[in-house]
Structure formats: C-alpha cells, structure tokens
Design an enzyme around this catalytic site. Structure first.
Site, PDB file in Angstrom:
ATOM      1  CG  HIS A   1      -1.934  -1.100   1.156  1.00 44.79           C
ATOM      2  ND1 HIS A   1      -2.300  -1.838   2.245  1.00 44.79           N
ATOM      3  CD2 HIS A   1      -2.644  -1.585   0.119  1.00 44.79           C
ATOM      4  CE1 HIS A   1      -3.212  -2.729   1.881  1.00 44.79           C
ATOM      5  NE2 HIS A   1      -3.440  -2.581   0.590  1.00 44.79           N
ATOM      6  CB  THR A   2      -0.043   4.820   0.249  1.00 42.95           C
ATOM      7  OG1 THR A   2      -1.160   4.629  -0.589  1.00 42.95           O
ATOM      8  CG2 THR A   2       0.609   6.134  -0.052  1.00 42.95           C
ATOM      9  CD  GLN A   3       5.879   0.561   1.650  1.00 45.64           C
ATOM     10  OE1 GLN A   3       7.018   0.878   1.948  1.00 45.64           O
ATOM     11  NE2 GLN A   3       5.508  -0.691   1.491  1.00 45.64           N
ATOM     12  CD  GLN A   4       7.730   7.321  -1.468  1.00 49.31           C
ATOM     13  OE1 GLN A   4       8.572   8.054  -0.996  1.00 49.31           O
ATOM     14  NE2 GLN A   4       7.984   6.485  -2.449  1.00 49.31           N
TER      15      GLN A   4
END
Lengths: 260, 260, 298
Positions: free
Chosen positions: B32-35
């Site tokens: 998933h979104t990590q940044q």
C-alpha cells in the site's frame, strides 16, 4: 374467514393490487395489547398496557429503551420487536461512535421501514408481525413515529396501536390540540387516559399492568436532554392514581390541575 | 561460453551461484501507500470569539518540484465546516469525494443535515484510523474548522494515524514548527482565543502564511483563507501574500548571489 | 380480466397463454389506488407534485415527505405502495452514488431512468420476488455548463474537457416515468396514481412540447392539476407537496429542493381559486377506460 388463492405468500398481488400476507401481518399487531404515544413541544411519551399470560407469570415487556434519546413501544410479536430493536440499538450506537452524534429519529425509523419492506417483496420471508411506536428527541425536537409491518413509517402527533386501540385514537383525536403545549405531566396523563379508553370492560389500570416511557428536551434550544426513562411498578403509581376511576370526572374538565 | 543470449553479460553462475529467479517475480505481497507523492504543505488555523480562521496555500508539490499552483486545499462541507488538507493530494481528493457523498446523504432527510464540524472531525478520524489499521493509510493531516453543537468555535486536527488533537490554534506540517509559536503567543489558551476579534485572527493567520512562505521551500505566495462562524463560511481561494520583505534574508548564507 | 382464476395469475414471471404477465398487471392496480403524482418538464426546470391523502387526523401535518432527493440535482415521487416507493428511492440513490464513484460526475436523468427501469424489470423476472407496486416519476436537471469533476482541486485546462460540439446545447431538464414492468418513457408532463386521467387531460392542455412554460408557471400549473385531479374524491382531505429543480441560473441553482413555502402557498391559493371558477362551468368527467401501458412489451 374467506379463503383465497392470493394470500399464501407476500410475493403475490391480488387482482386488486393488494398483498394479503402483509395485511394479515397487520392483524397480528391488533392481537397485541394497546400502546399509546404522544408528543408535545418538549416531550415524547409512550404508555403501554402490559399483559400477563397467566396469574403467576410475569408481564410482557412493552417498552424498550433504544438509546439515551429514544425508545419504542410494541404491539404484536414481541420477538420480532426484539429483532428490530436490537438493530436500532446497533444503528444508534454506530452513529454515536462514527459521528459523535445521536442518530436523527427519522433516519433510524426509515432504516427499519426499509428492512421491513424487503420482507414483503421476497419469497421465503415473512413480514414482521409487529407494530411499533418510536418516541424520542433529536436536534429538531421531540418526535413520534409509527411503524407498520408493511414497512410504512409515519410521523404522528399522537398514535395508538394494538387491541381495541380505536378507542384510544378517538380520545387522542378529540384532545389533539391540547398536546402541543402540554407539560410533561399533562402529556403522561393524556396518554394514560387514552390507554384507559381502550381497556376491556372488566379491566383497570394498575401499577402492575402499566408502563410509561418519557423523553424530552430539558429546555427549548438546549443541547442537554431529559434521557429516555422507563417507569414501571410503583414508579407509575403517581400517574395511575391520577386517572383512577374516581378522579376521572374532575380531571376531564377544562381546567385540569395535574401538576401538583 | 554460454550459447544462450539471455545469459550474456550476466554474473557467471559458477562464480556467483545461480540467480535467484524469485526476485524477478512481481507477485509479492500487496504494498500500500508508503509515502505521499503529490503533496500540500502546511495548514494553519486559529479560533477567535465567534469562529475560526483557517488558511493553506495553493501549491501541490511533486517532491521539490512546484507541480500544481492552483490547488484548493480548503474544502467546505455544506456551510457547516471547512476542512484544510495537508499531505497527499490524491488522498485529499478521495476524502473530498467521501465528504461530498456524506453531504448528499445528509441532505436526503427532510430536516436537512445536522452534522456539525465536531461530528465531521469524529467521522474523519475514524476513517483515518480504519485505514491505518488496514496498513493502507490516507496520507494526510487535516484541520477541521467550524462550530460545534452549541454554536461555539470548533477546531481540531486528525492525521493519517487516526490521532486527534484540539487546541485554540493548530498548524500542520512545517506550520507546526513555524506558525504555531506565533499563534500561541497570541492565543495561549481558549480564554485568550475567545478574546480575539475576527480581524485580529485573520491578521495573525496572514502573518503566519507569510512566515511560512519565507522559510518553507515547499510553499508559495498564493493561498486560500476561510472564516467559519455559525452564520456560514467566507472562503477566498485566490489571495496573494501582501507586504513581503526579504530584507532578513540578506543575512542568510545561500540567499541571492552570495557565496559565503 | 377473463383469465383470473385460471392459475396463471398466481405467480410472478409466468406468462398466461395469451402472453400476459398478470402479477405485473396487478401491481399496476396497486398504483392506481395511490394518491396522484405528477411531473412537469418546463423550459428552465422540472416540477414534481404529489397529492398526499390524509389518512388520519393524528398524522403530523407537514411531515412525512413523499418526494425524495435522489442526488443533489434529481428527485423522485411515486404513486402506489409507499414502502415500495422508499425501496425505489434507496436503490436510485445507490445508482446515483455508484455512478459518481465511477465517473466522478452526476448521473443524468436519462441514465438514472434507464438503470431504474432495468432494476424494476428484474423484479418481473423471478417467481421469488414480486414486482414493485409503484409507478415512479423522476425529474432532474443535467448541468448545461461544464461541471468540475468531483474532487477536482485545480482549474484544469482553460479550454475545458473538450469533446463538445460547437453550437450544440448540452444538459437541461429531464422527466421520466417508470412503471412496475420496468417500462419507462421520457415525458413533457407525467401523471400517475388515482387521478392520472384527469391530470393527463390537464397536462395536455398546457402544450408542453412547445417548451414555452416557465418553471414559475409550471409550479402554479402543477398545484392546479393536483387540486383538479383531487376534485373527484372531495371527501378526503389532502396535503400538496411540491419540489422543483431549476437550471444553474434559476432559483434552485440546479439543485432539487422543496418549493419555498410562500411560492407553494401562492400556487395553492391560485389553484383553489381556479377550482371555484371551474365548478360553475361544466365538470370534467374522468374517462373510465382500462389503464394503458400495463403490458410489458410496449
């Protein structure tokens, strides 16, 4: 009763466009003992006549608290009412958890209405065999809703459902104008009087067979409310005594002094 | 020699061992979104006597690139609240659509909708917390400005972790370091904030936007500012910083043509 | 109906030997007993109106709204079984919301009518369900200008999204009526429920196809038609409920809203006045011909 081909399930219309299974479910409501609800500008009140199956058994619960700001009374199949009231409790709780807000009454009542409608359109389901009066307060003030097995929900100024409830409704219609400006105590008294109209001849109101539920706004425009409270047994004595047979004539007069 | 062209130019198996082909597969665990990717910087807000002032600039950065210069990061919610978004812009758009649908659903009821800024903040914090618990956070920190149930000014923050915080003045991102101290000298507590006029609060917020533009390399001089009171929202989306003075920068190494 | 009692009318989704689906026709009967609903498509907006028969004195006056908002720019009203109407509305809201989720833009009135037509039709296909006992009228305004995409944060290219034909008009009012069979048509003026015949006759007098009637006049006409259509069962009291949707430059700014109280009361006053005038002249007789449009293949 007449037998006809169109009344076996709730997915069959009669040639007149009626759904008999739903109409029969409404008959189940009339089997339940009478409950009355009414609203003023500040309060919503439920009063109910409780029945016991036999002398030594307990009385059937007729009023259920749902949340701090609302409760309901039922007429008909109590177990169906329990299913619906559990659902309503979940919805109320979820609104408080998700938004930090007491659920608006109209929305909650529509939710059970929509659930009930589904039961009238799909084979293998049956309509709920219970009618409800839902009373409570939200940001727009006190409200009273009637719920029917068909999924019909309506906002009422006052209402009575259950066995012999026509008499109670007649009383409510006759006194309708008085309710809006009634005090909390006056409203409860009107409710009990309406209830009394629907009693069978050999019955009278007692602390055993009477339940009262009250909820209100504490002062107009105030955020703090008078939370829904259920009164049973000795707690209803004060009001039952007020409408007892001897006092009726006096209390019927125009200048009712019930506040004491 | 290896006859197979796909082997040419690669590390020799007899020296380095066979290549672990599992590295070539892209069917690993879901990521998933990590940044955040396209980001908005600070949001600043301050309570005053009758309401809240909130502001954010109109820039969306792609890393250090000033990628979009007309991005509106103050989103209104039905005349009841303004949400200021810092962090990922696409997640902001997702949340904005979520709030639009919430607003639409609220307006279904006959009484109109009753969600206030406080309810909205509770809701957003639950959304954030749910998503972070799924290890799929919405990469934002938001400020919710409006009035609560008692029509008193309301200001609170919620972030990608589901953390919530409330204070008379709040700022996200760089603003938490650069603007918050300025606002705190003006309004150290609720009492002091309640003593501020709208003009004073707007003045302070504008000053903060200027300081942020001076020192935050991911900011710009065009911004949006909103004043929320019980009477509604006054939102301006194309404001320009006034009376800038870069004199202080002359003393800073690296500014202009200086080299030492 | 000669085939009643032959057994082909007991189950939904079953054809009779002469090709009819009786359960759908019976559902139409449920509609014909309900209070009258109408919709008028004016040049600059749409009006929806419904006659709410007051079944009990104990009902709270002014509460219990029957015209629902589907999306901001769209409303629906129905005649027939009221709980079925609520089911229709909640499905329509889901359709409108799912459209928005996919396309990031409001659903058009015709697309919503299409989706709901499909939904109602599905309830004629199976013996495990019954058809909807309602006929619904859906009114909406499709934006005449380019709308920002839902969630849009910037201004986008100054030339807009493109794909537009020069000089062609986009958007405008939409009015559709959907029957229990799933059949739907677009209308200039639509009427259903008990007083539909009278209402239709009145709507036809308005020459709506010419596209000249303004929304303000449409509101007055709608009130008048409900009053005239009600005239047939004078004994019962009723409440008039009306909503409207105008264009972006009109009074509702493209939104579906209740007609404001003062305008509603003025329209009601004119309606009553017109009715009194009518009573002196000859009365309009409702033709008692069998309902049309209750066959599925039309």
């Amino acid at each position: 009763m007449f037998r006809n081909n169109y009344d076996n399930d709730s997915v069959t219309f009669s040639p007149q466009g009626r759904i008999f299974q739903v109409e029969y479910a409404s008959e189940a409501v009339k089997q339940g003992s009478v409950v009355v609800g009414l609203v003023s500008k500040t309060h919503a009140v439920l009063v109910a006549l409780k029945r016991n199956a036999e002398e030594l058994s307990s009385y059937q619960k007729k009023i259920i608290a749902i949340d701090e700001h609302l409760g309901l009374s039922l007429a008909g199949l109590a177990s169906d009412a329990r299913v619906l009231s559990n659902f309503m409790k979940q919805q109320s709780l979820s609104s408080r958890l998700t938004y930090g807000r007491a659920i608006p009454l109209e929305r909650l009542v529509s939710a059970i209405g929509d659930r009930a409608q589904t039961n009238t359109q799909h084979y293998g389901k049956r309509p709920y065999g219970v009618g409800l009066l839902v009373a409570g307060v939200d940001e727009t003030g006190p409200h009273l809703f009637e719920f029917q097995p068909s999924g019909m929900t309506q906002e009422m100024s006052a209402c009575a459902i259950g066995a012999r409830s026509q008499m109670a409704r007649t009383y409510l219609e006759r006194n309708l104008e008085k309710f809006a400006d009634s005090s909390r105590e006056e409203l409860i008294t009107h409710g009990l009087k309406a209830l009394k109209e629907s009693l069978a001849q050999d019955k009278e109101l007692t602390v055993e067979n009477c339940s009262v539920g009250v909820v209100g706004v504490r002062a107009e425009g105030k955020a703090v409310i008078e939370a829904f409270k259920l009164f049973d047994g000795q707690d209803v004595k004060q009001w039952v005594d007020l409408v007892a047979d001897g006092t009726e004539e006096v209390a019927e007069g125009e200048n009712m002094e019930v506040d004491a | 020699m290896n006859h197979l062209p796909q082997g040419w130019g690669r590390p020799r198996d007899d020296v380095y061992g066979a290549y672990d082909a599992s590295y070539l597969q892209n069917s690993g665990p879901n990521q998933h979104t990590q940044q955040p990717v396209v980001t908005g910087t600070s949001v600043v807000a301050l309570k005053f006597k009758e309401g809240v002032v909130i502001a954010a600039d109109n820039l969306a950065s792609y890393g250090s690139l000033a990628r979009f210069t007309d991005v509106k990061r103050l989103r209104t919610f039905a005349d009841a609240a303004v949400v200021g978004f810092g962090g990922d812009v696409s997640d902001m758009q997702y949340l904005d659509r979520l709030l639009t649908s919430l607003d639409t659903e609220e307006a279904y009821g006959t009484t109109g909708h009753t969600l206030n800024a406080h309810n909205l903040h509770t809701y957003l914090s639950k959304v954030f917390y749910k998503r972070r618990s799924e290890f799929n956070p919405l990469w934002n920190q938001v400020l919710v400005a409006g009035v609560d149930q008692e029509k008193k000014p309301f200001l609170a923050s919620a972030d990608l972790l589901g953390t919530t915080f409330s204070a008379p003045s709040l700022a996200t991102g760089f603003g938490a370091h650069l603007a918050q101290p300025i606002l705190r000298t003006l309004a150290p507590d609720e009492e002091a904030a309640a003593g501020l006029s709208k003009e004073q609060a707007v003045e302070a917020i504008k000053e903060c936007m200027k300081v942020l533009f001076y020192r935050d390399a991911r900011s710009m001089d065009k911004y949006s500012i909103a004043v929320v009171t019980k009477d509604g929202i006054d939102l301006r989306e194309n404001e320009k910083l006034e009376a800038q003075s870069w004199a202080f920068a002359e003393k800073i190494r690296g500014y202009g043509t200086q080299v030492n | 109906m000669t085939s009643i009692g032959t057994g082909y009318d007991l189950t939904n989704s079953v054809f009779s030997p002469d090709g009819r689906n009786f359960q759908v026709e019976y559902a139409v009967k449920a509609v014909e007993n309900g209070g009258t609903s109408i919709g008028i498509r004016c040049k600059d907006g749409v009006v929806l109106a419904v006659e709410k028969v007051i079944t009990s004195k104990l009902l709270k006056p002014g509460a219990n709204k029957r015209i629902a908002t589907i999306d901001r720019h769209m409303g629906a009203v129905s005649s027939g079984l009221i709980p079925d109407g609520r089911h229709f509305v909640s499905r329509a809201r889901e359709e409108a919301a799912s459209w928005r989720k996919v396309y990031k833009t409001p659903i058009t009135t015709s697309d919503l009518a299409n989706r709901m037509g499909g939904y109602l039709q599905a309830y004629t296909l199976y013996s495990s369900v019954r058809p909807f006992g309602i006929t619904a009228i859906v009114g909406g305004w499709d934006s005449e200008r380019e709308l920002p995409v839902d969630g849009q944060v910037g201004s986008g290219p100054s030339i807009g999204a493109g794909g537009k034909v020069e000089g062609k008009k986009y958007g405008g009012p939409g009015l559709y009526m959907i029957e229990p069979s799933g059949l739907y048509w677009g209308y200039y003026g639509a009427a259903t429920g008990k007083g539909r015949q009278t209402a239709k006759a009145e709507l036809e007098k308005l020459d709506l196809a010419a596209g000249k009637l303004s929304l303000e006049d449409g509101v007055k006409e709608a009130a008048k038609i409900i009053y005239i259509a009600h005239d047939d069962n004078k004994d019962k009291e009723f409440e008039l409920e009306m909503t409207w949707i105008s264009g972006l430059d009109g009074p509702t700014k493209g939104r579906h809203e209740e007609v404001p109280k003062d305008i509603l009361e003025e329209a009601e006053r004119l309606a009553k006045k017109a009715l009194e005038g009518d009573d002196d002249e000859e009365e309009i007789k409702e033709e008692d011909k069998p309902a049309e449009g209750d066959k599925m293949e039309e």
